[in-house]
Motif scaffolding. Structure first.
Motif, mmCIF file in Angstrom:
data_model
loop_
_atom_site.group_PDB
_atom_site.id
_atom_site.type_symbol
_atom_site.label_atom_id
_atom_site.label_comp_id
_atom_site.label_asym_id
_atom_site.label_seq_id
_atom_site.Cartn_x
_atom_site.Cartn_y
_atom_site.Cartn_z
ATOM 1 N N ASP A 22 50.369 51.271 37.304
ATOM 2 C CA ASP A 22 49.830 49.921 37.191
ATOM 3 C C ASP A 22 48.368 49.887 37.608
ATOM 4 O O ASP A 22 47.875 50.789 38.274
ATOM 5 C CB ASP A 22 50.619 48.966 38.086
ATOM 6 N N ALA A 23 47.711 48.826 37.224
ATOM 7 C CA ALA A 23 46.318 48.631 37.607
ATOM 8 C C ALA A 23 46.193 48.576 39.122
ATOM 9 O O ALA A 23 47.093 48.113 39.818
ATOM 10 C CB ALA A 23 45.793 47.331 37.005
ATOM 11 N N ALA A 24 45.071 49.061 39.618
ATOM 12 C CA ALA A 24 44.776 48.926 41.033
ATOM 13 C C ALA A 24 44.680 47.432 41.347
ATOM 14 O O ALA A 24 43.954 46.700 40.669
ATOM 15 C CB ALA A 24 43.473 49.639 41.358
ATOM 16 N N GLN A 25 45.436 46.978 42.312
ATOM 17 C CA GLN A 25 45.456 45.568 42.667
ATOM 18 C C GLN A 25 44.289 45.237 43.591
ATOM 19 O O GLN A 25 44.035 45.957 44.559
ATOM 20 C CB GLN A 25 46.777 45.214 43.355
ATOM 21 N N GLU A 26 43.617 44.148 43.300
ATOM 22 C CA GLU A 26 42.455 43.747 44.090
ATOM 23 C C GLU A 26 42.821 43.584 45.559
ATOM 24 O O GLU A 26 43.878 43.046 45.891
ATOM 25 C CB GLU A 26 41.879 42.446 43.541
ATOM 26 N N CYS A 28 43.774 45.723 47.668
ATOM 27 C CA CYS A 28 44.743 46.682 48.197
ATOM 28 C C CYS A 28 44.049 47.973 48.616
ATOM 29 O O CYS A 28 42.935 48.255 48.207
ATOM 30 C CB CYS A 28 45.811 47.000 47.147
ATOM 31 N N TYR A 30 44.558 52.118 48.658
ATOM 32 C CA TYR A 30 45.270 53.184 47.965
ATOM 33 C C TYR A 30 44.852 54.543 48.506
ATOM 34 O O TYR A 30 43.743 54.700 49.002
ATOM 35 C CB TYR A 30 44.934 53.176 46.467
ATOM 36 N N ARG A 93 37.437 44.079 44.726
ATOM 37 C CA ARG A 93 37.578 43.439 43.406
ATOM 38 C C ARG A 93 37.461 44.504 42.323
ATOM 39 O O ARG A 93 36.479 45.238 42.278
ATOM 40 C CB ARG A 93 36.495 42.376 43.250
ATOM 41 N N ARG A 96 38.772 46.453 35.143
ATOM 42 C CA ARG A 96 39.412 47.412 34.238
ATOM 43 C C ARG A 96 38.465 47.682 33.071
ATOM 44 O O ARG A 96 38.017 46.766 32.397
ATOM 45 C CB ARG A 96 40.720 46.830 33.724
#
Length: 164
Positions: A22-26, A28, A30, A93, A96
């Protein structure tokens, strides 16, 4: 012979997320990886990451949530001297970028984004693996340096394909 990268997933810091498609969530944090030489890894451990002057996504620090992507770097460098740096990143932020002609491909930071994310299999990179570019190196905390273990990897397949 290429490398398999021994990742120790059991010791992730509290609140840090593992690789996902999934897209990297703002906002978060990692675990990500940066491929480099042993010498450069020591410099990063001592002084931190430095922004690149340019690249596919412009200025920033290039990372991936996929250790196989990081294992390809540095390109054309002896396998025995390659390492990957495991890092913790608060992505802030996220923008994509799914295509080469994206209008913000190199200017995403000028529009208030902290990280640019290239999704896997979108056609931006020949390997099909995801890539991230983090503008501010202070968002990145070095966790450890990982040494390779011999095994076939997607990197060698990509490099062989790319050489032909």
């Amino acid at each position: 012979m290429s490398n398999r990268w021994a990742e120790d997933d059991c010791d992730l810091p509290y609140g840090v997320l593992r690789l996902g498609s999934d897209a990297a969530q703002e906002g978060c944090t990692y675990v990500m990886y940066h491929g480099t030489s042993s010498r450069n890894a020591e410099l990063v451990k001592r002084s931190g990451f430095q922004q690149s002057s340019d690249g596919m996504l412009g200025r920033g620090v290039y990372l991936s949530r996929d250790p196989q992507k990081a294992s390809c770097y540095p390109l054309n460098h002896p396998e025995k001297d390659k390492v990957i740096i495991q890092v913790q990143v608060n992505v802030g932020r996220v923008k994509r970028i799914r295509r080469q002609n994206h209008p913000l491909r190199k200017t995403w930071h000028d529009h208030g984004y902290d990280t640019a994310w290239v999704p896997p299999n979108c056609g931006m990179v020949p390997s099909g693996l995801e890539e991230d570019c983090v503008w501010d190196p202070r968002r990145i905390k070095v966790l450890k340096v990982i040494k390779p273990q011999p095994e076939y990897s997607i990197c060698s397949a990509y490099l062989c394909w790319n050489a032909n």
